[in-house]
Motif scaffolding. Structure first.
Motif, PDB file in Angstrom:
ATOM      1  N   VAL A  70       0.860  -1.180   0.000  1.00  0.00           N
ATOM      2  CA  VAL A  70       0.000   0.000   0.000  1.00  0.00           C
ATOM      3  C   VAL A  70       0.898   1.232   0.000  1.00  0.00           C
ATOM      4  CG1 VAL A  70      -1.807   1.264   1.213  1.00  0.00           C
ATOM      5  CG2 VAL A  70      -1.756  -1.245   1.337  1.00  0.00           C
ATOM      6  N   THR A  71       0.711   2.085  -0.976  1.00  0.00           N
ATOM      7  CA  THR A  71       1.433   3.357  -1.039  1.00  0.00           C
ATOM      8  C   THR A  71       0.440   4.463  -0.690  1.00  0.00           C
ATOM      9  OG1 THR A  71       2.853   2.475  -2.781  1.00  0.00           O
ATOM     10  CG2 THR A  71       2.828   4.872  -2.492  1.00  0.00           C
ATOM     11  N   ILE A  72       0.790   5.255   0.311  1.00  0.00           N
ATOM     12  CA  ILE A  72      -0.103   6.306   0.793  1.00  0.00           C
ATOM     13  C   ILE A  72       0.600   7.651   0.623  1.00  0.00           C
ATOM     14  CG2 ILE A  72      -1.370   7.204   2.785  1.00  0.00           C
ATOM     15  CD1 ILE A  72      -1.321   4.254   3.852  1.00  0.00           C
ATOM     16  N   MET A  73      -0.073   8.575  -0.033  1.00  0.00           N
ATOM     17  CA  MET A  73       0.467   9.919  -0.272  1.00  0.00           C
ATOM     18  C   MET A  73      -0.597  10.952   0.077  1.00  0.00           C
ATOM     19  SD  MET A  73       3.527   9.412  -1.565  1.00  0.00           S
ATOM     20  CE  MET A  73       3.924  11.018  -2.238  1.00  0.00           C
ATOM     21  N   LEU A  74      -0.148  12.136   0.439  1.00  0.00           N
ATOM     22  CA  LEU A  74      -1.088  13.232   0.633  1.00  0.00           C
ATOM     23  C   LEU A  74      -1.742  13.588  -0.702  1.00  0.00           C
ATOM     24  CD1 LEU A  74       0.992  15.529   2.996  1.00  0.00           C
ATOM     25  CD2 LEU A  74      -1.088  14.281   3.588  1.00  0.00           C
ATOM     26  N   LYS A  75      -2.995  13.959  -0.654  1.00  0.00           N
ATOM     27  CA  LYS A  75      -3.690  14.374  -1.868  1.00  0.00           C
ATOM     28  C   LYS A  75      -3.080  15.669  -2.390  1.00  0.00           C
ATOM     29  CE  LYS A  75      -8.173  12.310  -0.792  1.00  0.00           C
ATOM     30  NZ  LYS A  75      -9.589  12.571  -0.488  1.00  0.00           N
ATOM     31  N   ASP A  76      -3.225  15.880  -3.703  1.00  0.00           N
ATOM     32  CA  ASP A  76      -2.780  17.139  -4.300  1.00  0.00           C
ATOM     33  C   ASP A  76      -3.501  18.287  -3.607  1.00  0.00           C
ATOM     34  OD1 ASP A  76      -1.194  15.702  -6.059  1.00  0.00           O
ATOM     35  OD2 ASP A  76      -2.670  15.766  -7.677  1.00  0.00           O
ATOM     36  N   GLN A 116       6.614  17.983   5.763  1.00  0.00           N
ATOM     37  CA  GLN A 116       7.767  17.082   5.764  1.00  0.00           C
ATOM     38  C   GLN A 116       8.445  17.072   4.403  1.00  0.00           C
ATOM     39  OE1 GLN A 116       5.647  13.603   7.329  1.00  0.00           O
ATOM     40  NE2 GLN A 116       7.160  13.570   8.980  1.00  0.00           N
ATOM     41  N   GLY A 117       7.660  17.065   3.346  1.00  0.00           N
ATOM     42  CA  GLY A 117       8.222  17.131   2.003  1.00  0.00           C
ATOM     43  C   GLY A 117       9.001  18.421   1.794  1.00  0.00           C
ATOM     44  N   GLU A 118       8.463  19.527   2.304  1.00  0.00           N
ATOM     45  CA  GLU A 118       9.145  20.812   2.174  1.00  0.00           C
ATOM     46  C   GLU A 118      10.448  20.810   2.972  1.00  0.00           C
ATOM     47  OE1 GLU A 118      10.134  24.600   0.960  1.00  0.00           O
ATOM     48  OE2 GLU A 118       8.791  23.109   0.083  1.00  0.00           O
ATOM     49  N   ALA A 119      10.448  20.202   4.145  1.00  0.00           N
ATOM     50  CA  ALA A 119      11.682  20.102   4.939  1.00  0.00           C
ATOM     51  C   ALA A 119      12.732  19.270   4.210  1.00  0.00           C
ATOM     52  CB  ALA A 119      11.378  19.504   6.313  1.00  0.00           C
ATOM     53  N   ILE A 120      12.308  18.202   3.559  1.00  0.00           N
ATOM     54  CA  ILE A 120      13.232  17.379   2.780  1.00  0.00           C
ATOM     55  C   ILE A 120      13.804  18.183   1.618  1.00  0.00           C
ATOM     56  CG2 ILE A 120      13.397  15.362   1.253  1.00  0.00           C
ATOM     57  CD1 ILE A 120      11.221  14.068   3.113  1.00  0.00           C
ATOM     58  N   ARG A 121      12.921  18.909   0.906  1.00  0.00           N
ATOM     59  CA  ARG A 121      13.380  19.730  -0.221  1.00  0.00           C
ATOM     60  C   ARG A 121      14.406  20.757   0.253  1.00  0.00           C
ATOM     61  NH1 ARG A 121      13.512  24.311  -2.075  1.00  0.00           N
ATOM     62  NH2 ARG A 121      12.181  25.183  -0.463  1.00  0.00           N
ATOM     63  N   VAL A 155      15.856  20.289  -7.300  1.00  0.00           N
ATOM     64  CA  VAL A 155      14.605  19.728  -6.790  1.00  0.00           C
ATOM     65  C   VAL A 155      13.610  20.862  -6.552  1.00  0.00           C
ATOM     66  CG1 VAL A 155      13.536  18.365  -4.967  1.00  0.00           C
ATOM     67  CG2 VAL A 155      15.875  17.837  -5.694  1.00  0.00           C
ATOM     68  N   GLU A 156      12.517  20.870  -7.296  1.00  0.00           N
ATOM     69  CA  GLU A 156      11.511  21.921  -7.159  1.00  0.00           C
ATOM     70  C   GLU A 156      10.528  21.651  -6.034  1.00  0.00           C
ATOM     71  OE1 GLU A 156       9.597  22.623 -10.873  1.00  0.00           O
ATOM     72  OE2 GLU A 156      11.406  23.454 -11.787  1.00  0.00           O
ATOM     73  N   SER A 157      10.152  20.375  -5.854  1.00  0.00           N
ATOM     74  CA  SER A 157       9.222  20.046  -4.778  1.00  0.00           C
ATOM     75  C   SER A 157       9.404  18.587  -4.382  1.00  0.00           C
ATOM     76  CB  SER A 157       7.768  20.308  -5.190  1.00  0.00           C
ATOM     77  OG  SER A 157       7.368  19.390  -6.177  1.00  0.00           O
ATOM     78  N   VAL A 158       8.971  18.274  -3.165  1.00  0.00           N
ATOM     79  CA  VAL A 158       9.039  16.910  -2.644  1.00  0.00           C
ATOM     80  C   VAL A 158       7.709  16.602  -1.982  1.00  0.00           C
ATOM     81  CG1 VAL A 158      10.156  15.361  -0.985  1.00  0.00           C
ATOM     82  CG2 VAL A 158      11.529  17.042  -2.216  1.00  0.00           C
ATOM     83  N   ARG A 159       7.161  15.453  -2.264  1.00  0.00           N
ATOM     84  CA  ARG A 159       5.982  14.933  -1.575  1.00  0.00           C
ATOM     85  C   ARG A 159       6.422  13.632  -0.912  1.00  0.00           C
ATOM     86  NH1 ARG A 159       1.818  18.298  -1.124  1.00  0.00           N
ATOM     87  NH2 ARG A 159       0.273  16.673  -1.355  1.00  0.00           N
TER      88      ARG A 159
END
Length: 79
Positions: A5-11, A17-22, A33-37
């Motif tokens: 099961v792959t779970i991602m935030l909806k658009d 957390q993605g922004e912190a990684i970016r 890298v423009e964006s990270v989800r």
């Protein structure tokens, strides 16, 4: 039989957390890298022998516990 099961935030849902990684990647010199989800992957070992029934059962698991369907989307793979 296994299910993944792959779970991602909806658009449109903010992903701090993605922004912190970016931001961390940029700090390490990875400027392209423009964006990270970010999301999560859950693997389940199942006793089911019918792939269609297993997929339906895992979808019910997602709807009831594994994913917050208000803000997350999920994908079930029988592997």
């Amino acid at each position: 039989m296994k299910a993944r099961v792959t779970i991602m935030l909806k658009d449109g849902v903010l992903d701090p957390q993605g922004e912190a990684i970016r931001h961390a990647l940029a700090g390490l010199g990875h400027k392209g890298v423009e964006s990270v989800r970010q999301g999560k992957v859950i693997e389940l070992d199942l006793t089911a022998t019918d792939p269609a029934a297993a997929e339906a059962e895992v979808a019910r698991m997602c709807e009831s516990l594994l994913a917050n369907t208000v803000i997350e989307r999920y994908r079930v793979e029988i592997i």
